[in-house]
Scaffold this active site. Structure first.
Site, PDB file in Angstrom:
ATOM      1  N   ASP A  56      81.998  10.532  64.622  1.00 44.57           N
ATOM      2  CA  ASP A  56      81.127  10.739  63.664  1.00 44.57           C
ATOM      3  C   ASP A  56      81.439  10.181  62.334  1.00 44.57           C
ATOM      4  O   ASP A  56      82.373  10.134  61.613  1.00 44.57           O
ATOM      5  CB  ASP A  56      80.778  12.155  63.402  1.00 44.57           C
ATOM      6  CG  ASP A  56      79.251  12.487  62.667  1.00 44.57           C
ATOM      7  OD1 ASP A  56      79.097  11.772  61.599  1.00 44.57           O
ATOM      8  OD2 ASP A  56      78.715  13.117  63.161  1.00 44.57           O
ATOM      9  N   SER A 100      73.202  12.100  60.859  1.00 45.04           N
ATOM     10  CA  SER A 100      73.675  12.344  62.290  1.00 45.04           C
ATOM     11  C   SER A 100      72.580  12.788  63.063  1.00 45.04           C
ATOM     12  O   SER A 100      72.624  12.600  64.220  1.00 45.04           O
ATOM     13  CB  SER A 100      75.089  13.215  62.266  1.00 45.04           C
ATOM     14  OG  SER A 100      75.910  12.746  61.740  1.00 45.04           O
TER      15      SER A 100
END
Ligand code: NAG
Ligand code: NAG
Ligand code: NAG
Ligand code: NAG
Ligand code: NAG
Ligand code: ZN
Length: 511
Positions: A56, A100
């Protein structure tokens, strides 16, 4: 005496090797790469198994810095040696720079959607609970497709299991913040929080592996902090999970710490739930003070459960603390987390058969980390680059273009004539190698923002060659689906051909 000499020369050789500048050194490096390129073959097998690692916020500069941290400029991370790669354009349906939730949905469900929404198409604006309930807005993830194809599925994350990256694998939510009931605003009574969707709905309730953090979204609790989640409806979703598995006669195991994860019996476990913290899991460098398993340990446990299915499996692994640390402006923690994820990649690679496992390492979006000129080769990546010829003050090799207040290294200086100038703090008077050192940032925000640059996708195994140039992020879902279902089409074709041949032989034999 001899052994000391050997140790010293090995140390000398190993450090000097990476700093060699002679022609032979460069030629050898390039020859090795050419050999690899010449021996790259397309793997046209079916992707029986699919593993997708998502670092991430692990943009290309984070990967470069991780490489320098792990072994210097010429080092190659395990996934940098994969035969195929490409770039992904991460913009979302509504934003040039994504979060995200929308980028994970693009990766796993094959369309671009609005920032901060999960698993629902771009016709659903953030917060529009009613529209997110319409079946035609709801997207089907790779995990759901895998389960429908008779495969096992699961995910591992260092974040809350209800967070933005794993969420799109199983949830449909008009707002990524609706992880737990306490965070559902008035007017959203018809919508289900993400934790309940994981435990109660398809495909979440059929996931064979769920490992990560976020206990407070599952049991009656209060939020540990403003970013966390809480359960206010007095339900215990971990008990509900257990009840569901018991009622269906499934072999399950629920674990809550490293010791239990280390002791679970994969042969007797088809469904593994492990929630190891109230909120996100701790950073890797602080983990030894806890009873939380490492990402590598979770990945190994996940693969042990998933690989029991003869039809194959789908596994998503998120290194989520890379992003968390970047948001706080702690580049060293982010890069240390990225190194921990690479370790988990190696653990997974050692457990799978590359002939039938499509192995992907990628990211959802970048951060605004940059690598500034011109530190000497072999320098500490967390050190000083050089002094600015403009103000004579040193600057660090790593910096961010956006940052929170702690990353803002400018101050107003007033001289004896009351003239004010803005000055930059001198990093050479600070410990830039400290884990929690905040690299300088140019634009002051509440926290470091994401970046909008392309991310890299590294691939190995069946149909890895489908990643070969600059792709849309949502292309990943389509390429993986092609690789996963290719065998079926091919096998059907083969069996039809086979049947025809047998039929013809029969016909010939009969006459
Ligand atoms: C929690 O539940 C109580 C009692 O039902 C309610 O009064 C309160 O508003 C709820 N808090 C949140 C944050 O939902
Ligand atoms: C791990 O969790 C189990 C079950 O909650 C508990 O009994 C055990 O004491 C825990 N172990 C450690 C080392 O915390
Ligand atoms: C955890 O690791 C740090 C850094 O390696 C070390 O200083 C510390 O003593 C360790 N703590 C425990 C409880 O093992
Ligand atoms: C600087 O400002 C202070 C307060 O405003 C004032 O007392 C002082 O006289 C000023 N000095 C000069 C050199 O202007
Ligand atoms: C810059 O940093 C280096 C290394 O820390 C130090 O030796 C040097 O004196 C510093 N130069 C300036 C101008 O601060
Ligand atoms: Zn983020």
């Amino acid at each position: 005496m001899n052994s000391v000499f050997v140790v010293l020369s090995v140390l000398f050789l190993s450090t000097s090797w990476s700093l060699r500048t002679d022609n032979q050194f460069w030629k050898d490096l390039a020859k090795k790469e050419l050999e690899e390129a010449l021996h790259t073959k397309w793997n046209l097998n079916a992707a029986k198994n699919v593993i997708i690692f998502v670092g991430d916020g692990m943009g290309p500069n984070t990967v470069t810095a991780t490489r320098m941290y792990m072994g210097g400029e010429s080092h190659r991370l395990s996934y940098e040696q994969f035969p195929h790669m490409g770039l992904l354009k991460t913009y979302s349906a509504d934003k040039m720079v994504p979060d995200s939730a929308c980028s994970a949905t693009a990766l796993f469900s094959g369309v671009k959607i609005n920032k901060d929404t999960i698993g629902v198409d771009a016709s659903v604006k953030r917060g529009d609970c009613e529209r997110s309930l319409l079946p035609e807005t709801r997207l089907k993830s790779l995990a759901a497709e895998a389960i429908d194809a008779g495969k096992s599925a699961g995910f591992v994350t260092t974040m809350r299991v209800t967070h933005a990256t794993p969420g799109p694998l199983y949830a449909h939510s008009a707002d990524r913040l609706w992880e737990c009931d306490a965070f559902m605003p008035a007017g959203t009574e018809n919508c289900k929080d993400i934790a309940r969707q994981l435990v109660e709905d398809e495909p979440g309730r059929n996931f064979n592996v769920i490992l990560g953090g976020g206990r407070n979204g599952f049991i009656p609790s209060e939020a540990v902090n403003a970013w966390a989640c809480a359960r206010n409806d007095s339900r215990n979703l971990i008990e509900d999970y257990e009840k569901d598995k018991k009622e269906r006669g499934l072999k399950y195991r629920i674990v809550s710490n490293k010791t239990e994860l280390g002791n679970f019996d994969p042969d007797n476990t088809d469904y593994l739930l492990g929630i190891f913290a109230d909120g996100h899991l701790s950073y890797e460098y602080q983990r030894n003070q806890t009873d939380i398993p490492s990402l590598s340990e979770m990945v190994a446990a996940a693969i042990k459960v998933l690989q029991k299915n003869d039809n194959g499996f789908f596994l998503m692994v998120e290194g989520g603390n890379i992003d968390m640390a970047h948001h706080r402006g702690w580049a060293k923690v982010a890069i240390d987390e990225s190194a921990a994820m690479e370790e988990a990649v190696k653990v997974a690679l050692a457990m799978i058969d590359e002939k039938n496992t499509l192995f992907i390492v990628t990211s959802d979006h970048t951060h605004t980390l940059s690598i500034n000129g011109y530190p000497k080769r072999g320098s500490n990546i967390f050190g000083i680059a050089e002094a600015s010829s403009y103000d004579g003050i040193n600057y660090t090799t790593l910096s961010y273009s956006t940052g929170g207040p702690d990353s803002f290294h400018f101050y107003v200086h007033t001289d004896e004539n009351n003239e004010t100038t803005v000055r930059r703090r001198d990093p050479s008077t600070e410990d830039t190698d400290h884990m929690l050192y905040n690299q300088i940032a140019g634009i002051k925000l509440i926290e470091n923002s994401h970046g909008g640059g392309d991310v890299t996708i590294y691939a190995k195994g069946p149909h890895a060659h489908l990643f070969h140039n600059v792709h849309e992020q949502h292309y990943v879902y389509h390429a993986v689906m092609y690789a996963m279902t290719y065998s079926n089409g091919c096998a059907q074709f083969a069996s039809v051909t086979m049947l025809t041949v047998i039929f013809l032989i029969n016909v010939i034999l009969t006459f």
